[in-house]
Design an enzyme around this catalytic site. Sequence first.
Site, PDB file in Angstrom:
ATOM      1  N   HIS A 190      41.283 -93.460 -84.867  1.00  0.00           N
ATOM      2  CA  HIS A 190      41.242 -93.469 -86.322  1.00  0.00           C
ATOM      3  C   HIS A 190      41.874 -94.739 -86.885  1.00  0.00           C
ATOM      4  O   HIS A 190      42.357 -95.588 -86.131  1.00  0.00           O
ATOM      5  CB  HIS A 190      41.906 -92.217 -86.883  1.00  0.00           C
ATOM      6  CG  HIS A 190      43.294 -92.002 -86.381  1.00  0.00           C
ATOM      7  ND1 HIS A 190      44.314 -92.896 -86.607  1.00  0.00           N
ATOM      8  CD2 HIS A 190      43.819 -90.997 -85.643  1.00  0.00           C
ATOM      9  CE1 HIS A 190      45.412 -92.430 -86.057  1.00  0.00           C
ATOM     10  NE2 HIS A 190      45.146 -91.294 -85.443  1.00  0.00           N
ATOM     11  N   LYS A 215      40.557 -87.665 -78.327  1.00  0.00           N
ATOM     12  CA  LYS A 215      41.110 -87.505 -79.676  1.00  0.00           C
ATOM     13  C   LYS A 215      40.546 -88.668 -80.483  1.00  0.00           C
ATOM     14  O   LYS A 215      40.066 -89.640 -79.910  1.00  0.00           O
ATOM     15  CB  LYS A 215      42.636 -87.563 -79.633  1.00  0.00           C
ATOM     16  CG  LYS A 215      43.269 -86.367 -78.933  1.00  0.00           C
ATOM     17  CD  LYS A 215      44.771 -86.424 -79.079  1.00  0.00           C
ATOM     18  CE  LYS A 215      45.453 -85.344 -78.262  1.00  0.00           C
ATOM     19  NZ  LYS A 215      46.922 -85.513 -78.291  1.00  0.00           N
ATOM     20  N   HIS A 258      45.103 -96.093 -85.431  1.00  0.00           N
ATOM     21  CA  HIS A 258      45.053 -96.937 -84.231  1.00  0.00           C
ATOM     22  C   HIS A 258      44.611 -98.355 -84.569  1.00  0.00           C
ATOM     23  O   HIS A 258      44.930 -99.297 -83.863  1.00  0.00           O
ATOM     24  CB  HIS A 258      44.110 -96.338 -83.186  1.00  0.00           C
ATOM     25  CG  HIS A 258      44.666 -95.122 -82.541  1.00  0.00           C
ATOM     26  ND1 HIS A 258      44.123 -93.880 -82.735  1.00  0.00           N
ATOM     27  CD2 HIS A 258      45.734 -94.939 -81.733  1.00  0.00           C
ATOM     28  CE1 HIS A 258      44.829 -92.986 -82.056  1.00  0.00           C
ATOM     29  NE2 HIS A 258      45.813 -93.601 -81.455  1.00  0.00           N
TER      30      HIS A 258
END
Length: 568
Positions: free
Chosen positions: A130, A127, A133
């Site tokens: 981005h 995943k 995070h």
Amino acid sequence: MNRFKEMAVDALVQQVKELERDTIIEMIETPPENHQGDYAFPCFRLAKERRRSPQLIAAEIAEQMEIPSIFDNVVNAGGYVNFFFNRKKLAEEMIHQVLREKEKFGSSSLGNNKIICIDYSAPNIAKPFHVGHLRSTAIGNALYKIYEHMGYTCVGINHLGDWGTQFGKVIVAYRNWGNPKDIEEKPIQTLLDLYVKFHDEAEKNPDLEDEARNWFTRMEQGDEEALTLWRWFSNETIKELGKIYELLGVKFDYYTGESFYNDKMEPILQELSEKGMLKNSQGAALIDLEEYGMPPCLVQKKDGSTLYATRDITAAIYRKNTFNFYKSLYLTDYSQKLHFAQVFKVVELMGYEWAKDLYHLPFGRVTHEGRRIQTRKGTVVLLDDVLKGAIGRVTEIIDEKNPMLENKEDIAVTVGVGAVIFNDLSNNRIKDISFSWDTAFSFEGETGPYVQYTHARACSVLRKADDVHLDVNDFDGAELMDDVSNQVIRKLEQFEDAVLDACSKDEPSILTRHVIDLAQAFNRFYHDHPVLSAEPEQRTARLMLVESVRQALSVGLNLLGIKAPEKM
Ligand code: ARG
């Protein structure tokens, strides 16, 4: 608390017997303008008991107080006991302290080496990593450094999302549409593309969902073919993550992701069952939390598979047994509030009194130019793009302002990355923040580049002055008694308390704020006062102030996880 504020508190404690020392500490204020006093203690609360006006009480306290020698004067001003520093003494104390403590400036042994576990970053494999995070990474890394500066010993843990149903999907997608070269070259992007592609295709062909579930079950059952693919995806991703962390200057002591707990959950489920906590609900196992106003915590699905919460309960216990932490912190956005409340409650109900030492530190979401960041579709802003964009932006600015700069590339990286981190840390943790390309990279205003630039400016002054050898014994505090110089000294004096406050509130933005204030006070000083061309005594004093500010900015930036280049 810094030693000067402590002196004011001690003196007050002698005069204000009706209040606890801690209450006095809470009440003492730092007025914004130094004309109103450097510390102020409000007497309004005392009026009722002493049956006199706050003004009279303040006057009385000031009158009777044995004034600590660092203060010149203690007086009543409108019901406040106001303390005024002896500016000469304060300047001498502070300059000596900074030059002596150097990179340890503002540190303390308060933490007594007690262990703090910090769970931060934790992106999910397959995943996107981005900007959301990034907040976890930046705040966690800053807290790590801040706690260590306060004398704690930190354990940094990256609880990677390296297990879960997304792997079933990615395996299906890889087998249908993937190729090894792309995985090896750019694993994060490729796995994300496969994940997105899976969702597109599954809309047309729902059988794919079953296939994906099937592959994940095979992983859970230890099927070698499934595990080999999973391991490869994980390892390639971790390699690439390593590069991002290196760019960010972030380190972890442990990369123990969710899969690390695969073989550790069975005994915990057993324990939950022995303690009579598990309820069977159509074949699934859960812990009822209705009494505590929360939905049940599901720990095992009916097909036997475990969940995010099962791994977090297990991880909390594992960390306590392994590190015997004093506190264990978790950094995620606030959407996981309920998850952690449930997990912590379950640990408490298991009879572990240390459950009270688990803290979820939620932070706000990151929006990009006003829009929310999403995983599956639409507006994903990948961290890598943000960092590359930032570096590009800074390169342009350097080319325009200082094209002859040595090590241009390295400095563009340092400043670009610093700008992104600083932007993240200048917002109060819980606030949603909006990421904008236009505001984050300014060399003016309250940005990382502004502080870095101030640091570089101080370095440049010191470089130009290298004909003198700075000897702290030549320092005369009388040269720095004017308001503008004194403001800088005051910011140095308050530095330690800013770090302490950031630590006790788990709020790096307090330090970010202070670092900006220090930089602004210094730039005012530098604007108003010539340094290199000043008279000898004054020049020495001012240079030592420049050196002290340089040191303090460097410590402050470093605690925030940002580099302080000497030239830019
Ligand atoms: N991987 C999770 C996410 O991206 C964050 C994990 C946080 N740590 C934890 N122990 N649950 O949302």
